[in-house]
Design an enzyme around this catalytic site. Sequence first.
Site, PDB file in Angstrom:
ATOM      1  CB  SER A  15      -8.986  -8.123   4.927  1.00  0.00           C
ATOM      2  OG  SER A  15      -8.247  -8.415   3.757  1.00  0.00           O
ATOM      3  CG  ASP A 191      -0.092  -9.444   2.985  1.00  0.00           C
ATOM      4  OD1 ASP A 191      -0.013  -8.315   2.443  1.00  0.00           O
ATOM      5  OD2 ASP A 191      -1.032  -9.759   3.746  1.00  0.00           O
ATOM      6  CG  HIS A 194      -3.884  -7.564   4.240  1.00  0.00           C
ATOM      7  ND1 HIS A 194      -3.453  -8.858   4.033  1.00  0.00           N
ATOM      8  CD2 HIS A 194      -5.237  -7.625   4.317  1.00  0.00           C
ATOM      9  CE1 HIS A 194      -4.497  -9.667   4.018  1.00  0.00           C
ATOM     10  NE2 HIS A 194      -5.595  -8.945   4.181  1.00  0.00           N
TER      11      HIS A 194
END
Length: 221
Positions: A15, A191, A194
């Site tokens: 990601s 988090d 990211h």
Amino acid sequence: MIFENYDRVVFAGDSVTDMGSALPVGEGLSDNMGRGFPRVIENMVYAVYPELNIRFTNSGISGNTSKDLLERYQRDVLDLHPQWVSICIGINDVWRQFDTPAMLDYAVSPEDYERNLRKMIESAKAIAKGVILTTPYYMEPNRADFMRARMQEYVDICARLAAEYGCIFVDFQAMYDRYFAYKHSALIAWDRVHPNQIGATLMAKEWLAKCGFDYDHTPEG
């Protein structure tokens, strides 16, 4: 800079690479490259080296571990005939050990991670000019934190394999460690994984520095 006219650079990852790119492979106009560090790299190269035509391709898919990436590596990386392969994988290999600890098959052990990376590096070096190996990371300044300590094992594997195979080595973990001596990780990602646009820019800056990028470059003629 190491890239030559009409080189193709394929970014393989999870990601952090994907960041909203077209799937399974994103490139070209609109937002196909996503909004992560590969897009910032493309922006900078085209802005500073206008005489070059470098093809940047985003082959990141959110949620991938090194096992997942290896399973699609032939289709999404090698079959694209890249001159350069940039690999950024391993965050989910570690993360799944902590957010889904009962699901042992979701995570990837250090031993399996190393085997997976070796296969990726060896197959890419067989067809490309070179491999740019980047580390996974966790945006946690406290190195005693359980996940941060575990992540360092995977970072060290990357460093060792990069030296063994002669890859260009980009240590995102060390870069973030230096940055967080001045700013809290909440500025980049709540988090701690990211990155926002500040983080994407930091990563692109570190990556470009290892590839001989010259901010003062002036095209000839």
